[in-house]
Every structure is written in structure tokens, then in C-alpha cells.
Scaffold this active site. Structure first.
Site, mmCIF file in Angstrom:
data_model
loop_
_atom_site.group_PDB
_atom_site.id
_atom_site.type_symbol
_atom_site.label_atom_id
_atom_site.label_comp_id
_atom_site.label_asym_id
_atom_site.label_seq_id
_atom_site.Cartn_x
_atom_site.Cartn_y
_atom_site.Cartn_z
ATOM 1 C CB CYS A 1 -4.245 12.809 10.595
ATOM 2 S SG CYS A 1 -3.999 12.418 7.890
ATOM 3 C CG ASN B 1 -6.328 8.422 6.660
ATOM 4 O OD1 ASN B 1 -6.888 9.129 8.018
ATOM 5 N ND2 ASN B 1 -4.626 8.475 6.410
ATOM 6 C CG HIS C 1 -4.646 9.233 12.114
ATOM 7 N ND1 HIS C 1 -5.452 9.003 11.890
ATOM 8 C CD2 HIS C 1 -3.396 9.158 11.209
ATOM 9 C CE1 HIS C 1 -6.153 9.674 10.643
ATOM 10 N NE2 HIS C 1 -4.671 9.431 9.983
HETATM 11 N N1 COA Z 1 -2.407 -2.937 -4.893
HETATM 12 C C1 COA Z 1 -1.376 -3.754 -5.395
HETATM 13 N N2 COA Z 1 -0.454 -3.212 -5.521
HETATM 14 C C2 COA Z 1 0.329 -2.421 -4.662
HETATM 15 C C3 COA Z 1 -0.012 -1.113 -4.796
HETATM 16 C C4 COA Z 1 -1.767 -1.949 -4.937
HETATM 17 N N3 COA Z 1 -2.912 -0.192 -4.290
HETATM 18 N N4 COA Z 1 0.448 -0.226 -4.428
HETATM 19 C C5 COA Z 1 1.789 -0.519 -4.467
HETATM 20 N N5 COA Z 1 1.440 -1.805 -4.944
HETATM 21 C C6 COA Z 1 3.023 -3.096 -5.235
HETATM 22 C C7 COA Z 1 4.074 -2.231 -5.592
HETATM 23 O O1 COA Z 1 4.100 -1.808 -6.972
HETATM 24 C C8 COA Z 1 5.843 -2.604 -5.545
HETATM 25 O O2 COA Z 1 5.180 -3.725 -5.968
HETATM 26 P P1 COA Z 1 7.007 -4.609 -6.528
HETATM 27 O O3 COA Z 1 7.572 -4.793 -5.130
HETATM 28 O O4 COA Z 1 6.241 -5.793 -7.647
HETATM 29 O O5 COA Z 1 7.654 -3.230 -6.641
HETATM 30 C C9 COA Z 1 4.894 -3.582 -4.002
HETATM 31 O O6 COA Z 1 3.064 -3.724 -4.224
HETATM 32 C C10 COA Z 1 5.060 -2.858 -2.586
HETATM 33 O O7 COA Z 1 4.819 -2.002 -2.638
HETATM 34 P P2 COA Z 1 5.411 -0.181 -2.088
HETATM 35 O O8 COA Z 1 5.171 1.297 -2.559
HETATM 36 O O9 COA Z 1 6.226 -0.631 -1.472
HETATM 37 O O10 COA Z 1 3.894 -0.374 -1.093
HETATM 38 P P3 COA Z 1 3.961 -0.258 0.678
HETATM 39 O O11 COA Z 1 4.741 -1.924 1.242
HETATM 40 O O12 COA Z 1 4.980 1.328 1.028
HETATM 41 O O13 COA Z 1 1.902 -0.072 0.842
HETATM 42 C C11 COA Z 1 0.696 2.077 1.237
HETATM 43 C C12 COA Z 1 1.968 1.254 0.055
HETATM 44 C C13 COA Z 1 0.251 3.682 0.782
HETATM 45 C C14 COA Z 1 -0.529 1.122 1.653
HETATM 46 C C15 COA Z 1 1.832 2.184 2.782
HETATM 47 O O14 COA Z 1 3.404 2.557 2.251
HETATM 48 C C16 COA Z 1 1.125 3.316 3.511
HETATM 49 O O15 COA Z 1 0.107 2.907 3.933
HETATM 50 N N6 COA Z 1 2.109 4.530 4.148
HETATM 51 C C17 COA Z 1 1.308 5.204 5.216
HETATM 52 C C18 COA Z 1 0.404 5.892 4.197
HETATM 53 C C19 COA Z 1 0.111 6.620 5.357
HETATM 54 O O16 COA Z 1 -1.119 5.838 6.278
HETATM 55 N N7 COA Z 1 -1.028 8.582 5.139
HETATM 56 C C20 COA Z 1 -1.168 8.824 5.919
HETATM 57 C C21 COA Z 1 -0.731 9.223 6.674
HETATM 58 S S1 COA Z 1 -2.701 10.220 8.250
#
Ligand code: COA
Length: 335
Positions: free
Chosen positions: A134, A289, A259
Site C-alpha cells: 500500500c 482499501n 493511504h
Molecule cells: N462484521 C461483524 N463483526 C465482526 C466482523 C465483521 N466483519 N469482524 C469481526 N467482528 C466481530 C468479532 O467477532 C468480535 O466480536 P466479539 O467481540 O463478540 O468477539 C468483534 O467484532 C471485534 O473483532 P476484532 O477482530 O477485534 O475487530 P477489530 O475491531 O479489530 O476490527 C478490522 C477488525 C479488520 C476492521 C480492524 O482490525 C482493521 O481494520 N485493522 C487494520 C486492517 C488494515 O487496515 N489492513 C490493511 C493495511 S494496509
């Protein structure tokens, strides 16, 4: 252990200040044309709920994304964006000295995609891919500056992706994030000034490869929480480094084009840097993204909305798999 081998790895891979100061060049470095291309097929959050245990509200709240585009090919989207950039710059394709294509989803593993794009544009000039995930488009911009040091005058710097080929749209972690698109810029050197590259910073932390990667023939695997945490750290580090090298403060920046990964990553870093979202170009909501394409896509949007004007100080900042990060501060010349 050097900084670069440590956990959050804000290492010494960036260029020394002396090199940066000499390396930006005394001439004009102007982006004279910008193009963007998105495939027609829209994949909304609502569409995803048909097969994934998620909701539109959850995705929008946790990422800032409402929809992304799928379909098309990396070379096709890149060529479309490049043609728009060339037309806007009023530059004939044959006047281009080099094609640099940043992508993490090339048409083939081998060869690179840039030669195909050059060929579509009727060019036989040098053409190569940059694989810095990215951060790739900003890496490309800095490489273009280096080639201008070698005497080149007009360079196409493109970021293009067809991430739908390496994204599992059934995976709740990655399927909600990634989409396809391309952005392109014509970068011109001029002896009479115009815009200028004021400073830049490039970095990597290869010890973090495991937090976001795709193996041959497989889809992207991601530790979302760790990517989030590292991204917030490296954005701040790179922004501060480029500002310091340019002798500027955050208040001197008119527009940041980051980004587009997750709006909360940007908000979180900006809170710590004391920077305003009002001065930030975002298209994430409509594109998802798009990796190397995201910064030039946001640049095009900013340009269309009159948010980049001659004399403005614009900061580009990328981060992504690798990990890699890159920032550049440009005094906007435009046309
Ligand atoms: N829809 C609904 N619920 C979801 C979900 C989805 N797509 N993904 C996870 N959950 C739930 C999980 O099961 C968890 O539930 P629980 O609390 O009952 O266990 C809760 O939401 C939190 O999950 P978590 O994995 O901790 O979510 P998060 O807040 O970390 O969000 C991302 C997940 C992927 C959105 C986030 O981590 C993120 O954006 N990270 C950066 C990724 C990125 O930018 N990558 C590219 C970089 S160039």
C-alpha cells in the site's frame, strides 16, 4: 538488535537527512495530470451481508467503508487511469520517459505489469513494477524523483490493483476491506520551477511480514489488530520524519493524502499528531482499501473538489504490508 529488527521497528532504513536535502533536486517537480479508474461492479456492505455474518453498520463504524469495486484487471485499470492523467497534463504518451507501476496484484507473477501498460499506451520506454504494497505509489514517486536526478523529464507513476483476485470475500477480516482501482500521475521535471518535492521518507520492517501477506496462489491473510496498531505508529513516525526534513510543522500542511485503509487508523494517528481530518483527503467510503491505488485515487478526488491548488503544501503518506511505509511532502505546482 537494531531498531529495524525490533517489534515495532521504526528503523534506520530511511535516507539520511543529507541525502534527502540533496536528493530532492533544485528543479521543479510537478504533478501535471492525475487520472483515476474504478471498475463498474460495486460490492456494497449490504451485498456482503448476503453471505457473511456482518452488518453495514459494523463495517462503516469499524472501517469507514460503505462499498468497494471489483472486476477489471490491473493493467486495464492502470491504462485507463494513465490515459486520463496524460490528457489532463496535455502530454503525448510518446513524451513519457518511464512508466512506474506500483501494484501488489500484478496481472502475472512474472512479468511485471508496467510493460503491458506501456505497450497499451504505445510506449517502449522503461517500465517496471514497484512492489511495496500500500506504500507503493509513494515509493514510485520517490523513485521518479531519483530518475529525474538522472535526467528524465516526464514519468508516469501509477498505482493499480485488482485485489479481488487475492481477497476472500467470505472472510470477515479482509473481505470487508479490499477493492480494485487505479490512479495515475504524470510527474514532470521543469527547470523553471512550478511544484517541488520538499522531503521524503521511506521505511520497512520485514520482521512484520506475518501480519499481512498472501502466499502464491492464496488469498490475503491478516492480523487486523496488529496491522492497525503498527499502522498508527508508522504513520506518525513517517509524517514526523518528512516534516522535520522539510523544516515544516504539521500546521504548514494544507492537505494530507493518506493511504485509505481504515478511517480509524488515520483518525487515531492524527489525534496523536494534532492533525485535522478536515485537511485530509478520504475516498475510502466509496472505494475500500485499494492498496497502491488508494493515494492517487484520493488525489484525483481532492483535485476534482478543488482541494489542491498551486502553492499548497501536500503530504502523501502510505503504509502497508511488508511492513512498508513512505511519505513525501510536495509543494503543489499543478497546471
Ligand atoms: N462484521 C461483524 N463483526 C465482526 C466482523 C465483521 N466483519 N469482524 C469481526 N467482528 C466481530 C468479532 O467477532 C468480535 O466480536 P466479539 O467481540 O463478540 O468477539 C468483534 O467484532 C471485534 O473483532 P476484532 O477482530 O477485534 O475487530 P477489530 O475491531 O479489530 O476490527 C478490522 C477488525 C479488520 C476492521 C480492524 O482490525 C482493521 O481494520 N485493522 C487494520 C486492517 C488494515 O487496515 N489492513 C490493511 C493495511 S494496509
Amino acid at each position: 538488535m537494531t531498531d529495524n529488527q525490533s517489534g515495532n521497528s521504526l528503523g534506520t532504513q530511511t535516507s539520511p537527512d543529507g541525502v534527502t536535502a540533496a536528493g530532492v533536486g533544485p528543479w521543479g517537480f510537478t504533478i501535471t495530470g492525475v487520472g483515476a479508474a474504478l471498475p463498474d461492479k460495486v460490492l456494497t456492505n449490504h451485498d456482503l451481508t448476503a453471505w457473511m455474518d456482518t452488518t453495514d453498520d459494523w463495517i462503516r463504524e469499524r472501517t469507514g467503508i460503505s462499498e468497494r469495486r471489483i472486476g477489471g484487471s490491473t493493467s486495464g485499470l492502470a491504462t485507463e487511469a494513465a490515459r486520463i492523467a496524460l490528457a489532463e497534463a496535455s502530454v503525448d504518451a510518446t513524451d513519457i520517459d518511464q512508466v512506474i507501476l506500483a501494484t501488489t496484484s500484478p496481472d502475472y507473477i512474472c512479468p511485471g505489469t508496467a510493460p503491458a501498460v506501456a505497450n497499451e499506451l504505445g510506449l517502449q520506454c522503461g517500465a517496471f513494477d514497484v512492489q511495496a504494497a500500500c506504500s507503493g505509489w509513494v515509493y514510485g514517486l520517490i523513485v521518479a524523483n531519483g530518475l529525474m536526478l538522472q535526467g528524465m523529464n516526464r514519468i508516469l507513476v501509477i498505482g493499480a490493483e485488482s485485489l479481488d483476485r487475492i481477497t476472500d470475500y467470505h472472510d470477515r477480516g479482509t473481505g470487508i476491506l479490499f477493492g480494485n482501482g487505479a490512479g495515475a500521475a504524470v510527474v514532470e521535471r521543469s527547470e523553471t520551477g512550478g511544484g517541488r518535492l520538499l522531503s521524503w521518507d521511506l521505511g520497512s520492517a520485514g520482521n512484520l511480514v506475518h501480519i499481512l501477506y498472501a502466499e502464491h496462489g492464496d488469498v490475503l491473510k491478516m492480523d487486523g489488530k496488529e496491522v492497525f496498531r503498527q499502522a498508527v505508529t508508522v504513520i506518525q513516525h513517517s509524517a514526523k520524519t518528512s516534516l522535520e526534513r522539510a523544516g515544516l510543522t504539521i500546521d504548514d500542511i494544507d492537505l494530507v493524502i493518506p493511504h485509505q485503509a481504515n478511517v480509524r487508523i488515520v483518525e487515531s494517528a492524527w489525534r496523536k499528531l494534532g492533525f485535522s481530518m478536515d485537511k485530509t483527503a478520504m475516498v475510502l467510503e466509496r472505494t475500500g482499501n485499494t492498496s497502491a491505488a488508494s493515494i492517487p485515487l484520493a488525489l484525483k478526488d481532492a483535485e476534482l473538489n478543488g482541494r489542491v491548488n498551486p502553492g499548497d503544501t501536500v503530504m502523501f503518506i502510505g503504509f502497508g504490508a511488508g511492513m512498508t511505509w513512505a511519505s513525501a511532502i510536495v509543494e503543489w505546482g499543478g497546471q
